[in-house]
Write a protein that holds these residues in place. Structure first.
Motif, PDB file in Angstrom:
ATOM      1  N   ALA A 197       0.716  -1.203   0.078  1.00  0.00           N
ATOM      2  CA  ALA A 197       0.027  -0.181  -0.019  1.00  0.00           C
ATOM      3  C   ALA A 197       0.887   1.258   0.046  1.00  0.00           C
ATOM      4  O   ALA A 197       0.343   2.277  -0.736  1.00  0.00           O
ATOM      5  CB  ALA A 197      -0.870   0.029   1.129  1.00  0.00           C
ATOM      6  N   ASN A 198       1.915   1.294   0.765  1.00  0.00           N
ATOM      7  CA  ASN A 198       2.967   2.389   0.776  1.00  0.00           C
ATOM      8  C   ASN A 198       3.560   2.651  -0.647  1.00  0.00           C
ATOM      9  O   ASN A 198       3.596   3.756  -1.231  1.00  0.00           O
ATOM     10  CB  ASN A 198       3.998   2.030   1.710  1.00  0.00           C
ATOM     11  CG  ASN A 198       4.757   3.224   2.020  1.00  0.00           C
ATOM     12  OD1 ASN A 198       4.372   4.345   1.840  1.00  0.00           O
ATOM     13  ND2 ASN A 198       5.846   3.101   2.608  1.00  0.00           N
ATOM     14  N   ALA A 237       0.863   3.929  -2.950  1.00  0.00           N
ATOM     15  CA  ALA A 237       0.734   5.195  -2.679  1.00  0.00           C
ATOM     16  C   ALA A 237       1.751   6.477  -3.018  1.00  0.00           C
ATOM     17  O   ALA A 237       1.335   7.583  -3.362  1.00  0.00           O
ATOM     18  CB  ALA A 237       0.483   5.622  -0.990  1.00  0.00           C
ATOM     19  N   MET A 271       0.579  10.175  -3.669  1.00  0.00           N
ATOM     20  CA  MET A 271      -0.281  10.630  -2.549  1.00  0.00           C
ATOM     21  C   MET A 271       0.396  11.008  -1.662  1.00  0.00           C
ATOM     22  O   MET A 271       1.448  10.554  -1.069  1.00  0.00           O
ATOM     23  CB  MET A 271      -1.383   9.521  -2.001  1.00  0.00           C
ATOM     24  CG  MET A 271      -2.195   8.820  -3.099  1.00  0.00           C
ATOM     25  SD  MET A 271      -3.070   7.229  -2.724  1.00  0.00           S
ATOM     26  CE  MET A 271      -3.920   7.824  -1.320  1.00  0.00           C
ATOM     27  N   ALA A 297      -0.132  11.096   1.978  1.00  0.00           N
ATOM     28  CA  ALA A 297      -0.972  10.587   3.150  1.00  0.00           C
ATOM     29  C   ALA A 297       0.363  10.106   3.861  1.00  0.00           C
ATOM     30  O   ALA A 297       0.874   8.806   3.737  1.00  0.00           O
ATOM     31  CB  ALA A 297      -1.864   9.711   2.882  1.00  0.00           C
ATOM     32  N   ILE A 341      -0.019   6.390   5.682  1.00  0.00           N
ATOM     33  CA  ILE A 341       0.165   5.136   4.816  1.00  0.00           C
ATOM     34  C   ILE A 341       1.465   4.700   5.002  1.00  0.00           C
ATOM     35  O   ILE A 341       1.885   3.604   5.156  1.00  0.00           O
ATOM     36  CB  ILE A 341      -0.262   5.594   3.385  1.00  0.00           C
ATOM     37  CG1 ILE A 341      -1.892   5.731   3.296  1.00  0.00           C
ATOM     38  CG2 ILE A 341       0.170   4.182   2.518  1.00  0.00           C
ATOM     39  CD1 ILE A 341      -2.033   6.107   1.768  1.00  0.00           C
TER      40      ILE A 341
END
Length: 68
Positions: A20-21, A24, A29, A31, A34
């Motif tokens: 997921a990192n 991202a 992204m 965030a 994350i």
């Protein structure tokens, strides 16, 4: 035996968090959570991994002490 199973599931959770990192970062992204998400399973993964690493040495030492 249950420590080994917990360690396996934590490794799966860590892999998902790292994936997921990477996604991202690829999507640019911003965030921060994350990026920090991987640390949640990493800390207990470290603890269970160290336990599993030390287990053969501790058990071997107990066997050697029992023989003496």
């Amino acid at each position: 035996m249950w420590i080994r199973q917990i360690h396996r599931w934590l490794s799966i959770a860590f892999t998902v968090a790292v994936t997921a990192n990477i996604v991202a970062i690829a999507l640019q992204m911003q965030a921060v959570w994350i990026g920090l998400l991987a640390f949640v399973p990493l800390i207990p993964l470290l603890a269970t991994g160290l336990y599993l690493f030390a287990l053969p040495y501790v058990s071997q030492r107990r066997v050697n002490e029992a023989r003496s």
